[in-house]
Design an enzyme around this catalytic site. Sequence first.
Site, PDB file in Angstrom:
ATOM      1  N   CYS A 138      -4.126   0.918  -2.537  1.00  0.00           N
ATOM      2  CA  CYS A 138      -3.998  -0.385  -1.602  1.00  0.00           C
ATOM      3  C   CYS A 138      -2.998  -1.224  -2.215  1.00  0.00           C
ATOM      4  CB  CYS A 138      -5.273  -1.055  -1.342  1.00  0.00           C
ATOM      5  SG  CYS A 138      -6.546  -0.326  -0.651  1.00  0.00           S
TER       6      CYS A 138
ATOM      7  N   CYS B 269     -10.750  -2.466  -4.647  1.00  0.00           N
ATOM      8  CA  CYS B 269      -9.584  -3.482  -5.279  1.00  0.00           C
ATOM      9  C   CYS B 269     -10.571  -4.860  -5.641  1.00  0.00           C
ATOM     10  CB  CYS B 269      -8.849  -4.167  -3.720  1.00  0.00           C
ATOM     11  SG  CYS B 269      -7.753  -2.789  -3.483  1.00  0.00           S
TER      12      CYS B 269
ATOM     13  N   ASN C  40       0.821  -1.152  -0.164  1.00  0.00           N
ATOM     14  CA  ASN C  40       0.001   0.024  -0.095  1.00  0.00           C
ATOM     15  C   ASN C  40       0.907   1.344   0.123  1.00  0.00           C
ATOM     16  OD1 ASN C  40       0.468  -0.621   2.486  1.00  0.00           O
ATOM     17  ND2 ASN C  40      -1.063   0.270   3.733  1.00  0.00           N
TER      18      ASN C  40
ATOM     19  N   GLU D 132      -3.315  -4.356  -3.157  1.00  0.00           N
ATOM     20  CA  GLU D 132      -4.017  -5.187  -4.184  1.00  0.00           C
ATOM     21  C   GLU D 132      -3.938  -4.182  -5.671  1.00  0.00           C
ATOM     22  OE1 GLU D 132      -5.104  -4.696  -1.262  1.00  0.00           O
ATOM     23  OE2 GLU D 132      -6.438  -6.085  -0.546  1.00  0.00           O
TER      24      GLU D 132
ATOM     25  N   CYS E 182     -10.390  -4.471  -0.074  1.00  0.00           N
ATOM     26  CA  CYS E 182     -11.768  -3.424  -0.093  1.00  0.00           C
ATOM     27  C   CYS E 182     -12.348  -3.449  -1.191  1.00  0.00           C
ATOM     28  CB  CYS E 182     -11.065  -2.092   0.196  1.00  0.00           C
ATOM     29  SG  CYS E 182     -10.560  -1.257  -1.116  1.00  0.00           S
TER      30      CYS E 182
ATOM     31  N   GLU F  20       0.445   5.232   0.834  1.00  0.00           N
ATOM     32  CA  GLU F  20      -0.387   6.215   1.472  1.00  0.00           C
ATOM     33  C   GLU F  20      -0.203   7.569   0.942  1.00  0.00           C
ATOM     34  OE1 GLU F  20      -0.945   5.542   5.580  1.00  0.00           O
ATOM     35  OE2 GLU F  20      -2.001   3.796   5.153  1.00  0.00           O
TER      36      GLU F  20
END
Length: 154
Positions: free
Chosen positions: A66, A107, A55, A68, A104, A57
Amino acid sequence: MTGQKYLDYADLNKSQQKLLDAAKKATRNAYSPYSKFRVGAALLTESGHIVAASNVENAAYGSTICAERSALVAANAMGYRSFKAIAVIAAGEKHGTNYPTAPCGACRQMLYEASQLSKGKMQVIFSNTNEDKIIVSDIETLLPFGFGPEDMAK
Ligand code: THU
């Protein structure tokens, strides 16, 4: 996530273990100064390559990507769009996760697209930090009645 039947690392086959190992390694490269939550994801391409990412940020929190989706974007840059599986694992700064880290919604949507471009069903493996609570699922189960390229009018 309670009430689920979990697998242990030892229950996975060698290829699944290798993929989860790669995802775990990728957590080291997480750029997560805000959440302090390190996530790693590893994709197994149709041709047998592993592409891992973490990930990333951002100070504008909503611009975070993210692990993924980072892995899918990295794989695309390498020319891979067909996958057999993805593995996901995460850890907090001080504690491990109690439950498997599931992709999530955003994703899942991107994985759904990747799954429809892939040959077979795309496996989604997600684990807790200790690797003793693991779910092996697939994107059709995680995103039922999803919208993908096959649903576009042509
Ligand atoms: N995150 C992922 O990378 N993948 C997931 O499956 C869950 C959430 C990231 C986004 C953000 O950097 C941090 O975890 C906390 O939400």
